[in-house]
Write a protein that holds these residues in place. Sequence first.
Motif, PDB file in Angstrom:
ATOM      1  N   MET A   1       0.856  -1.197   0.000  1.00 39.57           N
ATOM      2  CA  MET A   1       0.000   0.000   0.000  1.00 39.57           C
ATOM      3  C   MET A   1       0.885   1.238   0.000  1.00 39.57           C
ATOM      4  N   ASP A   2       0.684   2.125  -0.970  1.00 41.73           N
ATOM      5  CA  ASP A   2       1.538   3.311  -1.055  1.00 41.73           C
ATOM      6  C   ASP A   2       0.686   4.508  -1.454  1.00 41.73           C
ATOM      7  N   ASN A   3       0.175   5.222  -0.441  1.00 42.96           N
ATOM      8  CA  ASN A   3      -0.643   6.400  -0.678  1.00 42.96           C
ATOM      9  C   ASN A   3       0.070   7.649  -0.194  1.00 42.96           C
ATOM     10  N   SER A   4       1.372   7.684  -0.362  1.00 43.04           N
ATOM     11  CA  SER A   4       2.146   8.854   0.039  1.00 43.04           C
ATOM     12  C   SER A   4       3.076   9.247  -1.101  1.00 43.04           C
ATOM     13  N   PHE A   5       3.568  10.468  -1.026  1.00 45.18           N
ATOM     14  CA  PHE A   5       4.290  11.077  -2.144  1.00 45.18           C
ATOM     15  C   PHE A   5       5.439  11.895  -1.586  1.00 45.18           C
ATOM     16  N   ILE A   6       6.666  11.488  -1.852  1.00 48.18           N
ATOM     17  CA  ILE A   6       7.816  12.206  -1.306  1.00 48.18           C
ATOM     18  C   ILE A   6       8.018  13.524  -2.044  1.00 48.18           C
ATOM     19  N   PHE A   7       8.330  14.598  -1.297  1.00 48.12           N
ATOM     20  CA  PHE A   7       8.573  15.875  -1.968  1.00 48.12           C
ATOM     21  C   PHE A   7       9.837  16.585  -1.489  1.00 48.12           C
ATOM     22  N   ASN A   8      10.542  16.030  -0.489  1.00 50.75           N
ATOM     23  CA  ASN A   8      11.801  16.659  -0.073  1.00 50.75           C
ATOM     24  C   ASN A   8      12.667  15.642   0.648  1.00 50.75           C
ATOM     25  N   ILE A   9      13.963  15.684   0.372  1.00 52.45           N
ATOM     26  CA  ILE A   9      14.944  14.814   1.033  1.00 52.45           C
ATOM     27  C   ILE A   9      16.106  15.678   1.502  1.00 52.45           C
ATOM     28  N   THR A  10      16.511  15.481   2.751  1.00 54.32           N
ATOM     29  CA  THR A  10      17.670  16.184   3.291  1.00 54.32           C
ATOM     30  C   THR A  10      18.550  15.192   4.027  1.00 54.32           C
ATOM     31  N   GLU A  11      19.843  15.300   3.854  1.00 55.45           N
ATOM     32  CA  GLU A  11      20.787  14.503   4.632  1.00 55.45           C
ATOM     33  C   GLU A  11      21.405  15.389   5.711  1.00 55.45           C
ATOM     34  N   ILE A  12      21.337  14.916   6.965  1.00 52.98           N
ATOM     35  CA  ILE A  12      21.856  15.686   8.088  1.00 52.98           C
ATOM     36  C   ILE A  12      23.069  14.951   8.653  1.00 52.98           C
ATOM     37  N   PRO A  13      24.239  15.578   8.697  1.00 60.45           N
ATOM     38  CA  PRO A  13      25.436  14.910   9.227  1.00 60.45           C
ATOM     39  C   PRO A  13      25.222  14.478  10.673  1.00 60.45           C
ATOM     40  N   SER A  14      25.778  13.316  11.017  1.00 57.68           N
ATOM     41  CA  SER A  14      25.694  12.820  12.387  1.00 57.68           C
ATOM     42  C   SER A  14      27.096  12.551  12.921  1.00 57.68           C
ATOM     43  N   ASN A  15      27.193  12.315  14.213  1.00 54.67           N
ATOM     44  CA  ASN A  15      28.500  12.127  14.841  1.00 54.67           C
ATOM     45  C   ASN A  15      29.207  10.854  14.400  1.00 54.67           C
ATOM     46  N   ASN A  16      28.434   9.841  13.942  1.00 53.05           N
ATOM     47  CA  ASN A  16      29.060   8.574  13.573  1.00 53.05           C
ATOM     48  C   ASN A  16      29.557   8.569  12.125  1.00 53.05           C
ATOM     49  N   GLY A  17      29.455   9.719  11.452  1.00 53.70           N
ATOM     50  CA  GLY A  17      29.951   9.804  10.080  1.00 53.70           C
ATOM     51  C   GLY A  17      28.923   9.414   9.035  1.00 53.70           C
ATOM     52  N   GLN A  18      27.797   8.828   9.470  1.00 49.58           N
ATOM     53  CA  GLN A  18      26.725   8.462   8.559  1.00 49.58           C
ATOM     54  C   GLN A  18      25.616   9.504   8.655  1.00 49.58           C
ATOM     55  N   ALA A  19      25.124   9.955   7.523  1.00 50.66           N
ATOM     56  CA  ALA A  19      24.091  10.987   7.529  1.00 50.66           C
ATOM     57  C   ALA A  19      22.734  10.411   7.909  1.00 50.66           C
ATOM     58  N   LEU A  20      21.958  11.195   8.657  1.00 52.73           N
ATOM     59  CA  LEU A  20      20.563  10.858   8.917  1.00 52.73           C
ATOM     60  C   LEU A  20      19.748  11.430   7.761  1.00 52.73           C
ATOM     61  N   THR A  21      18.859  10.630   7.204  1.00 46.53           N
ATOM     62  CA  THR A  21      18.028  11.078   6.087  1.00 46.53           C
ATOM     63  C   THR A  21      16.682  11.562   6.607  1.00 46.53           C
ATOM     64  N   LEU A  22      16.350  12.813   6.295  1.00 45.72           N
ATOM     65  CA  LEU A  22      15.061  13.401   6.663  1.00 45.72           C
ATOM     66  C   LEU A  22      14.223  13.500   5.392  1.00 45.72           C
ATOM     67  N   GLU A  23      13.089  12.794   5.384  1.00 47.41           N
ATOM     68  CA  GLU A  23      12.221  12.747   4.207  1.00 47.41           C
ATOM     69  C   GLU A  23      10.874  13.378   4.533  1.00 47.41           C
ATOM     70  N   PHE A  24      10.374  14.200   3.621  1.00 43.45           N
ATOM     71  CA  PHE A  24       9.046  14.805   3.771  1.00 43.45           C
ATOM     72  C   PHE A  24       8.095  14.199   2.744  1.00 43.45           C
ATOM     73  N   TYR A  25       6.920  13.781   3.208  1.00 39.82           N
ATOM     74  CA  TYR A  25       5.905  13.175   2.356  1.00 39.82           C
ATOM     75  C   TYR A  25       4.582  13.919   2.485  1.00 39.82           C
ATOM     76  N   GLY A  26       3.799  13.841   1.440  1.00 37.94           N
ATOM     77  CA  GLY A  26       2.397  14.208   1.516  1.00 37.94           C
ATOM     78  C   GLY A  26       1.580  12.942   1.418  1.00 37.94           C
ATOM     79  N   GLY A  27       0.514  12.847   2.216  1.00 42.68           N
ATOM     80  CA  GLY A  27      -0.335  11.666   2.110  1.00 42.68           C
ATOM     81  C   GLY A  27      -0.427  10.858   3.390  1.00 42.68           C
ATOM     82  N   ASP A  28      -0.725   9.582   3.242  1.00 45.74           N
ATOM     83  CA  ASP A  28      -1.060   8.680   4.337  1.00 45.74           C
ATOM     84  C   ASP A  28       0.183   8.226   5.097  1.00 45.74           C
ATOM     85  N   ILE A  29       0.270   8.589   6.356  1.00 46.42           N
ATOM     86  CA  ILE A  29       1.443   8.245   7.169  1.00 46.42           C
ATOM     87  C   ILE A  29       1.541   6.744   7.426  1.00 46.42           C
TER      88      ILE A  29
END
Length: 349
Positions: A1-29
Motif C-alpha cells: 500500500m503506497d498512498n504517500s508522495f515524497i517531496f523533499n529529502i535532506t541529509e543531516i550529518p551525524s556524529n558517527n559519520g553516517q548521515a541521517l536522512t530526513l524525508e518529507f511526504y504528503g499523504g497517508d502516514i
Amino acid sequence: MDNSFIFNITEIPSNNGQALTLEFYGGDITSRYSDILLVSAFQGDFNPTKRTVLGRIHERFDISFQNGLPDNAIKLRQGIYDLSSPKTEAYKCLWVLEMTNRKEAGEEQNSNFYASMKRLEKLIDVIEYLELESISIPLLGSGAQNLSLDETATGIMSVVRKWAMRCDSLKTVRVFAYDLKAASKLNHTIDAFFGQDTAPSSTTSLELLRTCQQELEGKIGGFSETLLPHIEEINNLLNTPTPSVKSIAVAGRVLAEICSECLINIWSPDIDTTTLSLNEMLSMLHTKILEDAGWMLSYFRLLQSSGNTGAHHSRHTLTVIDAVAIVLATLRVAEYTTMQINRYLIRRN
C-alpha cells in the motif's frame, strides 16, 4: 500500500559519520513502515477523530484508544507515552506526545508547541537505548492546534537535527503532511532551514525541467527493477509544484550509488561494496567505463558532485538548470546500468 508522495529529502550529518536522512511526504502516514510512529494528541484525548493519525490508525488497523491512556502505556518522558499498541504494517511501536489543551490558544499555544519540541529532543536517550532506525512523524500541531505548516516543520526539523547529532542508531526520519498540495509549499522553508534554498528560476528553466521529467516518465517502464524505485522517487520529487533542487540532487547521488554497486557486482563480483563510498566505487569502475563508454563517467561524477552540494552547506546555490542536468544524467546513468544488467542476465541464462 503506497498512498504517500515524497517531496523533499535532506541529509543531516551525524556524529558517527553516517548521515541521517530526513524525508518529507504528503499523504497517508500509515503507507510507509517505520520502527516508531509518533503522533500528537490533546492531553488525555486520544479519540480516533476523522482526518487525524489516530483516526487513520483506527480506520486501517481497528486500533483505538478512545478510553484514554491505556493501563499498560509506558511513560517515556513527561507527556510522551508508548501506547503499547499491537504491531502493524506501519509501525512497531506507537508513541504519543500530549500537547496543549483545547482551551489554550494564541501565543500561549505557540509557546506550548515549542515546549513540546523541547520534550521531543529529550527522547534521544530512549531512541539510542532501543536502537531505533526509523521514525515517522506527522506535522505535529498543524491540525487541531492550528499552527502553520512553516512553524511545525521548523520545530520538527530543529528536533531532528538535535537527534542526528547524538543518535548513532537513527537512520531515517519521515515527516508527513496530510495534504500534498499544502506540503509542497514547504520546500522553500525546508531547503532554507538547511542552507540550501534553490536560486530563483526563470519560466524557461522550469519548462526545460518539465521537458526532462516527461522524458523520464516516458522511459520508467524500461529501467531495471533494481533501479525503478529510485527513478520513481526522483519523478515524485519533480511532480511537486515547486521542486526542491537539493532533494533532486541528493536522490540523483543515491541513484549513482545504486548503479555503481550494480556495475561492480557485474564486473567484479568478489568485491564487497557495502562499506565503499561513491567516490571509491567510481574509482574502481573508472577504467572499465572509460573503455566501454567514456562519456558516462562525466554523468556519474555530475551526480556525485551535485549530490554532495545538495547534502551539505555550500557556497554554490543549486538552480533549476542544475536540476535539468541532474535529471538528464540520471536518465543516462540508469539507461547505461540497465543495459549492463540486461547483458549480464542474457549471458548468465
